[in-house]
Design an enzyme around this catalytic site. Sequence first.
Site, PDB file in Angstrom:
ATOM      1  N   HIS A  67       0.819  -1.213   0.000  1.00 31.44           N
ATOM      2  CA  HIS A  67       0.000   0.000   0.000  1.00 31.44           C
ATOM      3  C   HIS A  67       0.854   1.263   0.000  1.00 31.44           C
ATOM      4  CE1 HIS A  67      -4.164  -1.367   0.055  1.00 31.44           C
ATOM      5  NE2 HIS A  67      -3.654  -2.466   0.581  1.00 31.44           N
ATOM      6  N   ASP A  68       2.036   1.203   0.562  1.00 34.61           N
ATOM      7  CA  ASP A  68       2.937   2.346   0.499  1.00 34.61           C
ATOM      8  C   ASP A  68       3.362   2.589  -0.948  1.00 34.61           C
ATOM      9  OD1 ASP A  68       4.682   4.426   1.492  1.00 34.61           O
ATOM     10  OD2 ASP A  68       6.326   3.052   1.082  1.00 34.61           O
ATOM     11  N   VAL A  71       0.528   4.117  -3.844  1.00 34.99           N
ATOM     12  CA  VAL A  71       0.227   5.541  -3.989  1.00 34.99           C
ATOM     13  C   VAL A  71       1.537   6.320  -4.054  1.00 34.99           C
ATOM     14  CG1 VAL A  71      -0.912   7.532  -2.936  1.00 34.99           C
ATOM     15  CG2 VAL A  71      -1.919   5.261  -2.695  1.00 34.99           C
ATOM     16  N   GLY A  73       4.458   5.797  -5.239  1.00 34.17           N
ATOM     17  CA  GLY A  73       5.741   5.113  -5.109  1.00 34.17           C
ATOM     18  C   GLY A  73       6.077   4.715  -3.686  1.00 34.17           C
ATOM     19  N   ASP A  75       7.690   5.290  -0.738  1.00 34.36           N
ATOM     20  CA  ASP A  75       8.335   6.422  -0.085  1.00 34.36           C
ATOM     21  C   ASP A  75       8.152   6.454   1.429  1.00 34.36           C
ATOM     22  OD1 ASP A  75       5.655   7.006  -0.027  1.00 34.36           O
ATOM     23  OD2 ASP A  75       5.804   8.884  -1.134  1.00 34.36           O
ATOM     24  N   SER A  77       5.411   6.918   2.933  1.00 38.88           N
ATOM     25  CA  SER A  77       4.362   7.876   3.299  1.00 38.88           C
ATOM     26  C   SER A  77       3.173   7.229   3.998  1.00 38.88           C
ATOM     27  CB  SER A  77       3.887   8.649   2.067  1.00 38.88           C
ATOM     28  OG  SER A  77       3.386   7.768   1.089  1.00 38.88           O
TER      29      SER A  77
END
Length: 176
Positions: A67-68, A71, A73, A75, A77
């Site tokens: 899941h990181d 969206v 790439g 990163d 987030s």
Amino acid sequence: MASRGYFSVLLDAFVLAALATSAFSQLSPSYYDYSCPNALSTIKSVVEAAVQKERRMGASLLRLHFHDCFVNGCDGSILLDSTSAIDSEKNARPNFQSARGFEVVDEIKQAVDQACGKPVVSCADILAVAARDSVVAEATVCGVVAGESTLAIFDASATVCGIVAGESMRRIECYH
């Protein structure tokens, strides 16, 4: 006409700089060998302990990494908490109350920072390595028997690990 020549030279310089930068920024499994030699083994030990404690955690860590990367790439987030300035991926509808393992990633980050003496390993790298190690930690496969159109995987805890294969089947050894 002169401005077109200037633009062409500027564009060529930009492309050359971009290519030179990408040539030196290749991914490498030995990236942390010098800055933190214990980083990968520290991640692995925390992941193994978490999977030992709760078997589903391996799949949860792999899902977090997926899941990181899904969206914008890979990163890290997905690990960010929402603030008044950002809506976090952590609380996005597909992840809200379904993505799990954040506390394990926090534990890994703390252990890695301690092992390295300072924060040198990125959260994105921690997610990627934890996902890899969680799959290996989950793999309790003793062997795979493949037939013409059949594939059976047997758990190491199974009472029967020695499988007698038929004529059209062959045994494939696996590792864990």
